[in-house]
Enzyme design. Sequence first.
Site, PDB file in Angstrom:
ATOM      1  CG  ASP A 477      -2.150   0.777   1.145  1.00  0.00           C
ATOM      2  OD1 ASP A 477      -2.297   1.536   0.174  1.00  0.00           O
ATOM      3  OD2 ASP A 477      -2.997   0.646   2.051  1.00  0.00           O
ATOM      4  CG  ASP A 547      -9.500   2.699  -0.130  1.00  0.00           C
ATOM      5  OD1 ASP A 547      -9.136   1.530  -0.332  1.00  0.00           O
ATOM      6  OD2 ASP A 547      -8.796   3.536   0.457  1.00  0.00           O
TER       7      ASP A 547
HETATM    8  C1  DGJ Z   1      -5.781   1.969   1.874  1.00  0.00           C
HETATM    9  C2  DGJ Z   1      -6.214   0.728   1.171  1.00  0.00           C
HETATM   10  O1  DGJ Z   1      -6.749   1.030  -0.082  1.00  0.00           O
HETATM   11  C3  DGJ Z   1      -7.202  -0.032   2.040  1.00  0.00           C
HETATM   12  O2  DGJ Z   1      -7.679  -1.158   1.356  1.00  0.00           O
HETATM   13  C4  DGJ Z   1      -6.539  -0.407   3.328  1.00  0.00           C
HETATM   14  O3  DGJ Z   1      -5.491  -1.308   3.075  1.00  0.00           O
HETATM   15  C5  DGJ Z   1      -6.005   0.840   4.027  1.00  0.00           C
HETATM   16  N1  DGJ Z   1      -5.202   1.632   3.149  1.00  0.00           N
HETATM   17  C6  DGJ Z   1      -5.225   0.479   5.245  1.00  0.00           C
HETATM   18  O4  DGJ Z   1      -4.613   1.539   5.826  1.00  0.00           O
END
Ligand code: DGJ
Length: 730
Positions: A477, A547
């Site tokens: 990430d 997200d």
């Molecule tokens: C952003 C990601 O897109 C989410 O799926 C998740 O992993 C969060 N970060 C965690 O901080």
Amino acid sequence: MGIQFDEKKQLFKMDTDHTTYVIGLSPEGYVGHVYYGRRLGKLCKNALLRMEEKPFTPSVNKRDKSAFLDFYPMEYPTGGIGDYRESCLDVRNERGNLGSEIFYKSHTIRKGKPGLKGLPASFGTEDETETLEIICEDPILQMEVHLSYSVFGKEDVITRNVRVSNHGEETLRLEKVYSACLDMDDEDFEMLTLCGSWGRERHIQRARIQRGRQGTASLRGESSHQEHPFLALVTPETTQETGQVYGMHFVYSGNFKAQVELTQYDKVRMVLGIHPEEFCWKLEPGCEFQAPEAVLVYSAEGIGKMTRNLHDFYRNHMIRSKYLYKKRPILINNWEATYFDFNSEKLLSIAREAKKAGIEMLVMDDGWFGKRNSDNCSLGDWYVNEEKITSGLADLVKQVREIGLEFGIWFEPEMISPDSDLYRAHPDWAIRIPGREPVQSREQYVLDLSRPEVRDYAYESVAKILRCAPISYVKWDMNRQLCDMGSAYLAQDQQQELFHRYVLGVYEMQERLVTEFPDLLLENCSGGGARFDPGMLYYSPQIWCSDDTDAIERLRIQEGTALLYPLSSIGAHVSDCPNHMVGRRTPFATRGNVALAGTFGYELDITKISEEERGQIPGQAALCRRYQSLIQTGDYYRIASWSLKSPYDCWEVVSKDRTEALVTYVQVLAVPNSHSTKIRIPGLNPDGVYMLEKTGECFTGEELAYCGFLIKDLNGDFQSRLYHFSLVQE
Ligand code: DGJ
């Protein structure tokens, strides 16, 4: 397929199966763009260079050289010498003067395609691709510019890249090095781009081109939620099936600029490359700079053909992972299930329930390390939090595997929290401008990945965990954009290299990861889909798309993403309702059908959802197992777009051998007092007879494509259906 040079006509001709690209040389050696479009047979002239028209070329009319330079269709225009359109290369000498002029010097044509040092790039065997390298020279600066073109016949793609080398004695400053340019006559073009925001990535946008410069760009240090490193010119009548499309897509994950300029003479110049703002590369004598690759695609059969060509191109020539066409595990990720509030017991309870439902992998997301119980600390402290994971990570992995699930884990290796042991020990490892408090985003700073020991630390943090337990999957990430660009490591006159060196650092770390752990399934992610680009695909076969997991919002996001990327690369999960971002309630079946057009998985607390919903998971898992290979390998057709105001959304995947097709139909809002809806289902063998699985009804491919197929008895908002057709008679 092939590349030829006609010495007499001074023409280079590059052919893919359906397209031709022609470059010509002026008598002085200016490298000019003659043609890109439908495939041509013989070519007699390089007429489109217009060398017989005023102002003529400088060897005929030196008096009006500047008029020539401002008009000639340049393959790779340089700045500061009288071409006032957007330049591709800006070079400043030691005295501080900006100006360069390049002339053809020599060329090579060879089979295959060399890689690009330190950068992701497409690849192909000697049978699949050929490469032309035109070497140009600025005799005053003693600088060479290598323009490379690789031709991918079957996919109708031509890739380009540029390398600049300094053979002189002065240090040069490269203030702009784009990767591609197309100088063409305008055809009333419209511009197609992808734009968005967090939770709303890659919405398709189309606009008329106006006089002057317009386009899309990122200065955020990543390809971004907001913009996308892609631009296409389309003729006004262009639809999914008809019209012309010229696309340019950047194999790069940092700042970019894609621009089209409609000039005073109704010509268009389309460029793509690293954004020149906050970029300056010090090129010392004997050194070279390699610019990233650009992917060029032309379709005379509408947007759909471009999409299918790009899908094939990325699958065949960009994604290296062994998982490309392999079964991907159906995973359950605990992010939306628990956020930071979890421990081993909670994860194990999810794993047990998941196993019963046919799910195959548990992914432990953010919050397992340091003292991270919220997003305000611990990035950089990559040791397990034993208050949460009580018996240690290796034991948790063991227990999950004993339940019968594989184990995956989340990292954010590029970041550092101000509240972390790492930051207390190495404050100078964060990107910052001395004397200025760096701006926090999600309470975090960015690591200075231009610095080798920082890369080593960040890489080892991930690798040491993967070495100590059988972990099958990593979600990598990256949750903030870059700013306060300053490096304690780089010299004063190299600070403007930081944005690019950061991206090179990410690539280096991911290359190490996939080399040391060849069996690992890597999924890139950036606060959702802020770094969904062809560069990242080179390292990971799948990327988290957004997200926003609401099935209806996803229609638009996944449509924009699938405009360019194969469905096998699009991270998509079924999440809980009401949706955490938009509060919408959609049927569980629709959430499943939409996630099927991606990697498929779950992002919910399976122990808490209703019996009724949990009971649907085995059926959905079976659908995924049944259709995954078709979805991974097939041809994608966009049938209707809710994003373009259709009341429903509809797409299709047809197997390469045309023996089966899967159509997904989503009714967004039910329409009162309406009849059944007719959709046309393209792409099948016209004479073949196909049977609809659920009813046993038969249709010819032609009937489905032209007469159409009726969607009946679908009542209620957000309802959806899958229709599977298989060939029963050739
Ligand atoms: C952003 C990601 O897109 C989410 O799926 C998740 O992993 C969060 N970060 C965690 O901080």
